[in-house]
Design a protein around this motif. Structure first.
Motif, mmCIF file in Angstrom:
data_model
loop_
_atom_site.group_PDB
_atom_site.id
_atom_site.type_symbol
_atom_site.label_atom_id
_atom_site.label_comp_id
_atom_site.label_asym_id
_atom_site.label_seq_id
_atom_site.Cartn_x
_atom_site.Cartn_y
_atom_site.Cartn_z
ATOM 1 N N ILE A 124 -80.093 25.178 -14.418
ATOM 2 C CA ILE A 124 -79.083 25.114 -13.353
ATOM 3 C C ILE A 124 -79.176 26.362 -12.476
ATOM 4 N N SER A 125 -79.323 27.530 -13.143
ATOM 5 C CA SER A 125 -79.465 28.794 -12.404
ATOM 6 C C SER A 125 -80.697 28.757 -11.504
ATOM 7 N N ALA A 126 -81.787 28.187 -12.022
ATOM 8 C CA ALA A 126 -83.028 28.126 -11.255
ATOM 9 C C ALA A 126 -82.837 27.335 -9.959
ATOM 10 N N ILE A 127 -82.071 26.238 -10.039
ATOM 11 C CA ILE A 127 -81.799 25.424 -8.844
ATOM 12 C C ILE A 127 -80.997 26.228 -7.819
ATOM 13 N N LEU A 128 -79.947 26.928 -8.307
ATOM 14 C CA LEU A 128 -79.111 27.737 -7.421
ATOM 15 C C LEU A 128 -79.909 28.871 -6.782
ATOM 16 N N ILE A 129 -80.748 29.516 -7.594
ATOM 17 C CA ILE A 129 -81.564 30.634 -7.108
ATOM 18 C C ILE A 129 -82.567 30.148 -6.063
ATOM 19 N N LEU A 130 -83.155 28.974 -6.325
ATOM 20 C CA LEU A 130 -84.111 28.397 -5.381
ATOM 21 C C LEU A 130 -83.437 28.153 -4.033
ATOM 22 N N LEU A 131 -82.218 27.608 -4.060
ATOM 23 C CA LEU A 131 -81.475 27.338 -2.824
ATOM 24 C C LEU A 131 -81.151 28.639 -2.081
ATOM 25 N N LEU A 132 -80.715 29.665 -2.823
ATOM 26 C CA LEU A 132 -80.405 30.956 -2.207
ATOM 27 C C LEU A 132 -81.657 31.597 -1.601
ATOM 28 N N GLY A 133 -82.779 31.458 -2.308
ATOM 29 C CA GLY A 133 -84.040 31.987 -1.788
ATOM 30 C C GLY A 133 -84.448 31.301 -0.501
ATOM 31 N N ILE A 134 -84.309 29.981 -0.469
ATOM 32 C CA ILE A 134 -84.639 29.211 0.738
ATOM 33 C C ILE A 134 -83.743 29.614 1.905
ATOM 34 N N ILE A 135 -82.446 29.846 1.619
ATOM 35 C CA ILE A 135 -81.502 30.275 2.657
ATOM 36 C C ILE A 135 -81.943 31.606 3.259
ATOM 37 N N ASN A 136 -82.385 32.541 2.411
ATOM 38 C CA ASN A 136 -82.856 33.837 2.896
ATOM 39 C C ASN A 136 -84.091 33.691 3.781
ATOM 40 N N VAL A 137 -85.017 32.825 3.363
ATOM 41 C CA VAL A 137 -86.240 32.625 4.143
ATOM 42 C C VAL A 137 -85.914 31.950 5.482
ATOM 43 N N ILE A 138 -85.041 30.937 5.454
ATOM 44 C CA ILE A 138 -84.624 30.254 6.695
ATOM 45 C C ILE A 138 -83.956 31.246 7.636
ATOM 46 N N SER A 139 -83.130 32.135 7.062
ATOM 47 C CA SER A 139 -82.434 33.149 7.863
ATOM 48 C C SER A 139 -83.418 34.028 8.612
ATOM 49 N N PHE A 140 -84.539 34.355 7.971
ATOM 50 C CA PHE A 140 -85.546 35.205 8.609
ATOM 51 C C PHE A 140 -86.221 34.482 9.769
ATOM 52 N N PHE A 141 -86.668 33.249 9.552
ATOM 53 C CA PHE A 141 -87.427 32.532 10.574
ATOM 54 C C PHE A 141 -86.546 31.968 11.688
ATOM 55 N N SER A 142 -85.279 31.687 11.384
ATOM 56 C CA SER A 142 -84.379 31.156 12.410
ATOM 57 C C SER A 142 -83.732 32.267 13.227
ATOM 58 N N LYS A 143 -83.921 33.522 12.764
ATOM 59 C CA LYS A 143 -83.333 34.693 13.422
ATOM 60 C C LYS A 143 -81.804 34.659 13.411
ATOM 61 N N LYS A 144 -81.238 33.834 12.539
ATOM 62 C CA LYS A 144 -79.781 33.758 12.410
ATOM 63 C C LYS A 144 -79.354 34.480 11.139
ATOM 64 N N ASP A 145 -78.206 35.135 11.203
ATOM 65 C CA ASP A 145 -77.735 35.927 10.068
ATOM 66 C C ASP A 145 -77.010 35.032 9.068
ATOM 67 N N ILE A 146 -77.810 34.228 8.330
ATOM 68 C CA ILE A 146 -77.244 33.359 7.298
ATOM 69 C C ILE A 146 -77.228 34.153 6.003
ATOM 70 N N THR A 147 -76.109 34.748 5.692
ATOM 71 C CA THR A 147 -76.053 35.603 4.519
ATOM 72 C C THR A 147 -74.633 35.700 3.995
ATOM 73 N N PHE A 148 -74.507 36.258 2.802
ATOM 74 C CA PHE A 148 -73.206 36.496 2.207
ATOM 75 C C PHE A 148 -72.806 37.936 2.497
ATOM 76 N N LYS A 149 -71.577 38.121 2.973
ATOM 77 C CA LYS A 149 -71.108 39.455 3.314
ATOM 78 C C LYS A 149 -69.741 39.701 2.677
ATOM 79 N N VAL A 150 -69.297 40.961 2.803
ATOM 80 C CA VAL A 150 -67.934 41.271 2.393
ATOM 81 C C VAL A 150 -67.006 40.497 3.312
ATOM 82 N N PRO A 151 -66.101 39.657 2.780
ATOM 83 C CA PRO A 151 -65.205 38.851 3.623
ATOM 84 C C PRO A 151 -64.417 39.699 4.606
ATOM 85 N N GLY A 152 -64.302 39.210 5.845
ATOM 86 C CA GLY A 152 -63.584 39.957 6.879
ATOM 87 C C GLY A 152 -62.133 40.225 6.511
ATOM 88 N N LYS A 153 -61.515 39.302 5.775
ATOM 89 C CA LYS A 153 -60.100 39.461 5.418
ATOM 90 C C LYS A 153 -59.870 40.623 4.473
#
Length: 229
Positions: free
Chosen positions: A82-111
């Motif tokens: 299950i962890s491997a599936i989640l990690i794979l998805l997070l890894g893909i999100i990071n790679v997509i973020s790089f190539f799309s030039k969009k800041d798709i990431t987890f940050k400290v919540p603004g609130k």
């Protein structure tokens, strides 16, 4: 082979998580804030260490909870899959973020930022420790993929006692870049330079983190489906 490669894997991934843009940028903002208060170098170092200790306790506590949950679930291999599936998805999100030039990431919540700033205004060691604790918990999503993969590998391939030791080493490597930044960021000019480098290279660091997470996910699949090492 596995017994000799696991320590290196844990240490390298701990360091990688420590240089993640989300982790470094939070520390640099904090140090820059301290300079606005005209604290002495020793004062900055002392308060910065309290902040880093808070982050360390937060991450170690989260890792301990994950390791316990996986180890005592009775089916660590299923948890690893299950962890491997989640990690794979997070890894893909990071790679997509790089190539799309969009800041798709987890940050400290603004609130949560007003609470952090309010605590920072007090600039006492306990308040600073609480800030580090809060930031550590809220920014966990930045490096959750790497952490989950390592915890899953430890649960599958080590005893609980060995897992605790590796968890400690992982988190020490995680805070090492923060400590080095704190040591070398002794002037506003150095802080500004580090901030500039961090902004210029953060997308590449996210790409590297994404690739590492994908590779770790594949490694987890290989181990849990009977490949072993």
């Amino acid at each position: 082979v596995w017994n000799t490669s696991l320590p290196a894997l844990v240490l390298l991934n701990g360091a990688l998580a420590g240089i993640h843009p989300c982790t470094i940028s939070v520390l640099l903002l904090f140090i820059a804030f301290l300079f606005t208060l005209r604290k002495s170098r020793f004062g900055i170092f002392k308060i910065g260490l309290a902040y880093i200790l808070g982050i360390f306790i937060a991450y170690f506590g989260i890792g301990l909870g994950i390791l316990k949950a996986i180890t005592f679930s009775g089916s660590p291999h299923l948890a690893a899959k299950i962890s491997a599936i989640l990690i794979l998805l997070l890894g893909i999100i990071n790679v997509i973020s790089f190539f799309s030039k969009k800041d798709i990431t987890f940050k400290v919540p603004g609130k949560i930022k007003p609470t952090i700033l309010e605590l920072l205004q007090k600039i006492t060691l306990p308040a600073t420790f609480l800030v580090g604790l809060l930031v550590g918990i809220c920014s966990f999503g930045c490096t959750a993929g790497i952490y989950l993969s390592i915890m899953s590998l430890l649960a599958v391939k080590t005893s609980y006692g060995q897992g605790l030791l590796y968890l400690l080493f992982y988190n020490l490597m995680f805070i090492l870049p923060l400590i080095l930044n704190l040591v070398f960021a002794s002037t506003k000019k150095i802080v500004a330079k580090i901030e500039r480098i961090e902004k210029e290279k953060k997308n590449y660091l996210k790409l590297i983190a994404g690739i590492v997470m994908i590779l770790l996910a594949l490694l987890l699949f290989f181990i849990t489906y009977g490949g072993g090492m």
